[in-house]
Design a protein around this motif. Structure first.
Motif, PDB file in Angstrom:
ATOM      1  N   VAL A   1      22.109   0.875  10.491  1.00  0.00           N
ATOM      2  CA  VAL A   1      23.083   0.657   9.432  1.00  0.00           C
ATOM      3  C   VAL A   1      22.645  -0.484   8.514  1.00  0.00           C
ATOM      4  O   VAL A   1      22.704  -0.358   7.288  1.00  0.00           O
ATOM      5  CB  VAL A   1      24.482   0.373  10.025  1.00  0.00           C
ATOM      6  N   GLY A   2      22.211  -1.584   9.083  1.00  0.00           N
ATOM      7  CA  GLY A   2      21.778  -2.722   8.280  1.00  0.00           C
ATOM      8  C   GLY A   2      20.608  -2.377   7.380  1.00  0.00           C
ATOM      9  O   GLY A   2      20.576  -2.755   6.203  1.00  0.00           O
ATOM     10  N   ASP A   3      19.651  -1.631   7.917  1.00  0.00           N
ATOM     11  CA  ASP A   3      18.487  -1.231   7.126  1.00  0.00           C
ATOM     12  C   ASP A   3      18.878  -0.273   6.009  1.00  0.00           C
ATOM     13  O   ASP A   3      18.350  -0.358   4.900  1.00  0.00           O
ATOM     14  CB  ASP A   3      17.420  -0.594   8.021  1.00  0.00           C
ATOM     15  N   LEU A   4      19.803   0.628   6.288  1.00  0.00           N
ATOM     16  CA  LEU A   4      20.241   1.584   5.260  1.00  0.00           C
ATOM     17  C   LEU A   4      21.006   0.878   4.144  1.00  0.00           C
ATOM     18  O   LEU A   4      20.837   1.205   2.963  1.00  0.00           O
ATOM     19  CB  LEU A   4      21.095   2.690   5.875  1.00  0.00           C
ATOM     20  N   ILE A   5      21.828  -0.087   4.490  1.00  0.00           N
ATOM     21  CA  ILE A   5      22.585  -0.822   3.472  1.00  0.00           C
ATOM     22  C   ILE A   5      21.641  -1.610   2.572  1.00  0.00           C
ATOM     23  O   ILE A   5      21.758  -1.582   1.341  1.00  0.00           O
ATOM     24  CB  ILE A   5      23.635  -1.741   4.136  1.00  0.00           C
ATOM     25  N   THR A   6      20.693  -2.313   3.172  1.00  0.00           N
ATOM     26  CA  THR A   6      19.773  -3.101   2.352  1.00  0.00           C
ATOM     27  C   THR A   6      18.810  -2.200   1.570  1.00  0.00           C
ATOM     28  O   THR A   6      18.369  -2.580   0.489  1.00  0.00           O
ATOM     29  CB  THR A   6      19.001  -4.130   3.187  1.00  0.00           C
ATOM     30  N   ALA A   7      18.512  -1.011   2.088  1.00  0.00           N
ATOM     31  CA  ALA A   7      17.693  -0.057   1.331  1.00  0.00           C
ATOM     32  C   ALA A   7      18.454   0.404   0.083  1.00  0.00           C
ATOM     33  O   ALA A   7      17.868   0.504  -1.004  1.00  0.00           O
ATOM     34  CB  ALA A   7      17.327   1.140   2.195  1.00  0.00           C
ATOM     35  N   ALA A   8      19.749   0.660   0.231  1.00  0.00           N
ATOM     36  CA  ALA A   8      20.568   1.061  -0.924  1.00  0.00           C
ATOM     37  C   ALA A   8      20.610  -0.063  -1.958  1.00  0.00           C
ATOM     38  O   ALA A   8      20.513   0.185  -3.168  1.00  0.00           O
ATOM     39  CB  ALA A   8      21.973   1.429  -0.467  1.00  0.00           C
ATOM     40  N   MET A   9      20.730  -1.293  -1.488  1.00  0.00           N
ATOM     41  CA  MET A   9      20.743  -2.426  -2.409  1.00  0.00           C
ATOM     42  C   MET A   9      19.386  -2.590  -3.096  1.00  0.00           C
ATOM     43  O   MET A   9      19.313  -2.910  -4.282  1.00  0.00           O
ATOM     44  CB  MET A   9      21.134  -3.701  -1.663  1.00  0.00           C
TER      45      MET A   9
ATOM     46  N   GLY B   1      11.178  -1.579   9.028  1.00  0.00           N
ATOM     47  CA  GLY B   1      12.300  -2.421   9.443  1.00  0.00           C
ATOM     48  C   GLY B   1      13.212  -1.755  10.454  1.00  0.00           C
ATOM     49  O   GLY B   1      13.924  -2.423  11.209  1.00  0.00           O
ATOM     50  N   ALA B   2      13.213  -0.433  10.498  1.00  0.00           N
ATOM     51  CA  ALA B   2      14.061   0.300  11.430  1.00  0.00           C
ATOM     52  C   ALA B   2      13.521   0.297  12.863  1.00  0.00           C
ATOM     53  O   ALA B   2      14.239   0.642  13.800  1.00  0.00           O
ATOM     54  CB  ALA B   2      14.239   1.746  10.959  1.00  0.00           C
ATOM     55  N   ILE B   3      12.271  -0.100  13.045  1.00  0.00           N
ATOM     56  CA  ILE B   3      11.689  -0.164  14.386  1.00  0.00           C
ATOM     57  C   ILE B   3      12.273  -1.379  15.107  1.00  0.00           C
ATOM     58  O   ILE B   3      12.203  -2.491  14.584  1.00  0.00           O
ATOM     59  CB  ILE B   3      10.149  -0.276  14.316  1.00  0.00           C
ATOM     60  N   PRO B   4      12.851  -1.178  16.275  1.00  0.00           N
ATOM     61  CA  PRO B   4      13.448  -2.316  16.987  1.00  0.00           C
ATOM     62  C   PRO B   4      12.439  -3.435  17.253  1.00  0.00           C
ATOM     63  O   PRO B   4      11.271  -3.188  17.526  1.00  0.00           O
ATOM     64  CB  PRO B   4      13.929  -1.705  18.308  1.00  0.00           C
ATOM     65  N   VAL B   5      12.858  -4.647  17.157  1.00  0.00           N
ATOM     66  CA  VAL B   5      12.125  -5.892  17.386  1.00  0.00           C
ATOM     67  C   VAL B   5      10.975  -6.080  16.394  1.00  0.00           C
ATOM     68  O   VAL B   5      10.967  -7.042  15.638  1.00  0.00           O
ATOM     69  CB  VAL B   5      11.641  -6.041  18.849  1.00  0.00           C
ATOM     70  N   VAL B   6      10.011  -5.167  16.379  1.00  0.00           N
ATOM     71  CA  VAL B   6       8.872  -5.276  15.461  1.00  0.00           C
ATOM     72  C   VAL B   6       9.375  -5.246  14.020  1.00  0.00           C
ATOM     73  O   VAL B   6       8.936  -6.031  13.176  1.00  0.00           O
ATOM     74  CB  VAL B   6       7.855  -4.138  15.700  1.00  0.00           C
ATOM     75  N   GLY B   7      10.313  -4.365  13.750  1.00  0.00           N
ATOM     76  CA  GLY B   7      10.863  -4.252  12.400  1.00  0.00           C
ATOM     77  C   GLY B   7      11.620  -5.491  11.976  1.00  0.00           C
ATOM     78  O   GLY B   7      11.596  -5.871  10.806  1.00  0.00           O
ATOM     79  N   ASP B   8      12.288  -6.116  12.921  1.00  0.00           N
ATOM     80  CA  ASP B   8      13.015  -7.349  12.592  1.00  0.00           C
ATOM     81  C   ASP B   8      12.042  -8.457  12.206  1.00  0.00           C
ATOM     82  O   ASP B   8      12.281  -9.192  11.238  1.00  0.00           O
ATOM     83  CB  ASP B   8      13.884  -7.781  13.773  1.00  0.00           C
ATOM     84  N   ALA B   9      10.951  -8.573  12.923  1.00  0.00           N
ATOM     85  CA  ALA B   9       9.929  -9.562  12.580  1.00  0.00           C
ATOM     86  C   ALA B   9       9.292  -9.224  11.234  1.00  0.00           C
ATOM     87  O   ALA B   9       9.033 -10.104  10.406  1.00  0.00           O
ATOM     88  CB  ALA B   9       8.865  -9.619  13.678  1.00  0.00           C
ATOM     89  N   PHE B  10       9.073  -7.940  11.004  1.00  0.00           N
ATOM     90  CA  PHE B  10       8.487  -7.476   9.740  1.00  0.00           C
ATOM     91  C   PHE B  10       9.382  -7.838   8.557  1.00  0.00           C
ATOM     92  O   PHE B  10       8.885  -8.228   7.499  1.00  0.00           O
ATOM     93  CB  PHE B  10       8.272  -5.960   9.825  1.00  0.00           C
ATOM     94  N   ASP B  11      10.697  -7.705   8.726  1.00  0.00           N
ATOM     95  CA  ASP B  11      11.636  -8.020   7.653  1.00  0.00           C
ATOM     96  C   ASP B  11      11.553  -9.475   7.211  1.00  0.00           C
ATOM     97  O   ASP B  11      11.866  -9.801   6.068  1.00  0.00           O
ATOM     98  CB  ASP B  11      13.077  -7.702   8.061  1.00  0.00           C
ATOM     99  N   PHE B  12      11.141 -10.361   8.099  1.00  0.00           N
ATOM    100  CA  PHE B  12      11.006 -11.759   7.733  1.00  0.00           C
ATOM    101  C   PHE B  12       9.773 -12.001   6.865  1.00  0.00           C
ATOM    102  O   PHE B  12       9.711 -12.972   6.129  1.00  0.00           O
ATOM    103  CB  PHE B  12      10.914 -12.648   8.979  1.00  0.00           C
ATOM    104  N   LEU B  13       8.795 -11.106   6.937  1.00  0.00           N
ATOM    105  CA  LEU B  13       7.527 -11.313   6.246  1.00  0.00           C
ATOM    106  C   LEU B  13       7.345 -10.452   4.998  1.00  0.00           C
ATOM    107  O   LEU B  13       6.812 -10.920   3.998  1.00  0.00           O
ATOM    108  CB  LEU B  13       6.362 -11.064   7.214  1.00  0.00           C
ATOM    109  N   PHE B  14       7.735  -9.188   5.048  1.00  0.00           N
ATOM    110  CA  PHE B  14       7.532  -8.269   3.929  1.00  0.00           C
ATOM    111  C   PHE B  14       8.778  -8.286   3.056  1.00  0.00           C
ATOM    112  O   PHE B  14       9.850  -7.882   3.477  1.00  0.00           O
ATOM    113  CB  PHE B  14       7.250  -6.844   4.439  1.00  0.00           C
ATOM    114  N   ARG B  15       8.631  -8.749   1.845  1.00  0.00           N
ATOM    115  CA  ARG B  15       9.771  -8.895   0.937  1.00  0.00           C
ATOM    116  C   ARG B  15       9.645  -7.868  -0.189  1.00  0.00           C
ATOM    117  O   ARG B  15       9.147  -8.176  -1.278  1.00  0.00           O
ATOM    118  CB  ARG B  15       9.838 -10.310   0.405  1.00  0.00           C
TER     119      ARG B  15
END
Length: 137
Positions: free
Chosen positions: A59-67, A99-113
């Motif tokens: 859900v979080g990834d989909l919301i931020t993708a829409a934004m 970003g949708a990949i658990p754990v790895v995606g969360d770390a990725f979200d901090f780096l890829f803007r």
């Protein structure tokens, strides 16, 4: 006409016009919200809603993708070429998919803007085609 305080989210009044200056201010505010809203205490690293919402699975990834796609829509309205719109869409899609990949995606979200990358694409277009919109800083 001035908006009442209750109509201004977080005390910020964003322009609603379709002129290039208004669009620039809106996309800069959206990018700041998504990528640079908060500072992580102790490490002094800036993160935004994209990283925080990405912690909520799917859900979080989909919301931020829409934004993020809203930035692409604004770019389309500014008349950016199709290839740039596809590049921007690819940035958002890549950020969402990884970003949708658990754990790895969360770390990725901090780096890829992706939104910062997309803002740079839009700013280059605005600076070339609407030089009066340039701001110092």
């Amino acid at each position: 006409m001035e908006q009442p305080e209750s109509a201004r989210p977080m005390g910020i009044q964003l322009p609603v016009g379709t002129d290039a200056v208004s669009v620039r201010r809106r996309i800069e505010a959206m990018e700041k919200l998504l990528e640079n809203s908060f500072t992580l205490p102790g490490v002094n690293y800036r993160i935004g809603l994209d990283s925080v919402a990405g912690l909520v699975p799917v859900v979080g990834d989909l919301i931020t993708a829409a934004m993020g796609m809203w930035l692409v829509w604004e770019a389309k309205n500014l008349g950016l070429p199709r290839w740039k719109l596809w590049r921007m869409t690819g940035n958002v899609a890549f950020d969402t998919a990884v970003g949708a990949i658990p754990v790895v995606g969360d770390a990725f979200d901090f780096l890829f803007r992706s939104n910062t990358r997309n803002l740079k694409v839009i700013k280059r277009h605005l600076d070339k085609h609407y030089p009066a919109t340039q701001t110092i800083g």
